[in-house]
Design a protein around this motif. Structure first.
Motif, PDB file in Angstrom:
ATOM      1  N   ASP A  84       0.891  -1.320  -0.209  1.00 36.48           N
ATOM      2  CA  ASP A  84       0.105  -0.015   0.156  1.00 36.48           C
ATOM      3  C   ASP A  84       0.891   1.176  -0.011  1.00 36.48           C
ATOM      4  N   TYR A 117       2.244   1.707  -3.587  1.00 36.43           N
ATOM      5  CA  TYR A 117       1.219   2.290  -4.391  1.00 36.43           C
ATOM      6  C   TYR A 117       0.871   3.590  -4.059  1.00 36.43           C
ATOM      7  N   LYS A 129       1.875   7.080  -6.434  1.00 36.30           N
ATOM      8  CA  LYS A 129       0.773   7.624  -7.181  1.00 36.30           C
ATOM      9  C   LYS A 129       0.684   9.184  -6.704  1.00 36.30           C
TER      10      LYS A 129
END
Length: 364
Positions: A100, A103, A107
């Protein structure tokens, strides 16, 4: 290279080409090979540590310092509360786990954020790695040469040679780099100029003696020397198992290095846990001086404190993440180093044969 392999021993002697099964290269070439490995390892492993630091930072409101490690070496850095929102390690984020974090950081902050803090790591990782690998290789080859002379008819090496060479090389590396680490940490945490750091070092030496420059070196040696001794002993053993010839192989070096790193990391995890506790305490004491009430306990005291509070399992805390970071780091580092030995050895032999051919042409 093919020309040399097809020559008989008599032809090799006539051309004065040494039959060197160890692919020996000069100390300068060893330094270049290890430097390449240090850069590659830092580039590939840094994202793992950035994620780890960000996960740790979100658990604390005002962290005082943190450990940064690229698999080759580690160091502590200071965190100033007033700078928290501007520092990469304290940017806001609510991560539920490693994937997580990968990511969300990629992002929202861009993929380059995964390499935050790389520059200060390379400043010390490169010289430390060069000293370590060159010292190991030079010592191992000299001890092996003397052993073979003392024991005619033998071409291999006993297990104690890589064990002794690896442990001794790590002592050299840690001892030489430790004062540089202290200077870099001071400059990074307090934004000191070179003139100010010189004054600070003079005051430190005046108050605590020259030994203050090696503050924290003992817990580092307690972990790194056993790790190096175990790693190199296992690496040389795996080499014999996987290599069908004396010629180094990138893929087989990668596998041997990874397995050796996995074994060494597992066995020395308790040393790493104790060292981490001590280094964090030392970091707070070094960075904040009298403001910190932290006392750095001895290796023995820290061991029993962890054992009493968390049991035997506490001494193996973080085993899995340590292994999955150290094993690939060792694999990348040693395979890059071995490939460098192949490259420079081939180049040297090629030049040697070319020079012999030129001399023969001139004589004819």
């Amino acid at each position: 290279m093919k020309l040399i392999k097809t020559m008989s021993s008599e032809e090799r002697e006539s051309l004065s080409v040494p039959e060197d099964v160890d692919f020996r290269i000069t100390a300068t070439q060893q330094a270049l090979a290890s430097c390449t490995g240090a850069v590659l390892t830092s580039l590939l492993v840094t994202p793992l540590d950035v994620v780890k630091i960000r996960l740790q930072a979100q658990q604390k409101n005002t962290p005082k310092c943190y450990l940064y490690c690229n698999g080759l070496m580690d160091h502590f850095c200071g965190c100033k509360p007033q700078d928290l929102q501007r520092q990469w390690y304290a940017r806001p984020g609510h991560f539920s786990g490693t994937m997580d974090a990968f990511y969300k950081i990629t992002k929202t902050e861009g993929i380059s954020s995964l390499w935050s803090g790389l520059s200060p790591t390379l400043v010390l990782a490169i010289p430390a790695t060069i000293i370590y690998f060159v010292a190991y290789e030079q010592m191992r080859l000299k001890l092996k040469h003397r052993y073979n002379i003392a024991n005619p008819g033998t071409s291999g090496q006993p297990f104690w040679i890589p064990m002794f060479s690896g442990g001794t090389a790590r002592i050299f590396s840690v001892t030489i780099v430790s004062p540089l680490e202290l200077i870099r940490t001071k400059m990074q945490s307090q934004k000191l100029s070179y003139y100010e750091i010189r004054r600070a070092l003079k005051m430190l030496i005046k108050q605590d003696g020259i030994g203050a420059l090696w503050m924290g070196v003992i817990p580092t040696l307690c972990r790194d020397v056993p790790f190096s001794a175990i790693y190199w002993t296992n690496y040389e053993t795996f080499k014999k198992l996987f290599w069908t010839s004396n010629q180094p192989s990138f893929s087989k070096s990668f596998i041997s290095g990874g397995l050796a790193g996995m074994v060494a990391a597992t066995i020395t995890t308790p040393f790493d846990v104790i060292k981490t506790h001590q280094q964090i305490q030392l970091g707070e004491k070094t960075l904040y001086g009298g403001k910190s009430k932290t006392m750095v306990g001895s290796f023995y005291d820290t061991f029993w404190e962890i054992r009493k509070s968390h049991g035997v399992r506490g001494l193996f805390a973080g085993l899995f993440p340590r292994v999955i970071k150290v094993a690939p780091s060792c694999a990348i580092m040693i395979s890059s180093f071995e490939y460098g030995k192949i490259f420079f050895n081939r180049l040297a032999r090629k030049n040697h044969v070319a020079n012999i051919s030129t001399k023969k042409d001139l004589m004819n």
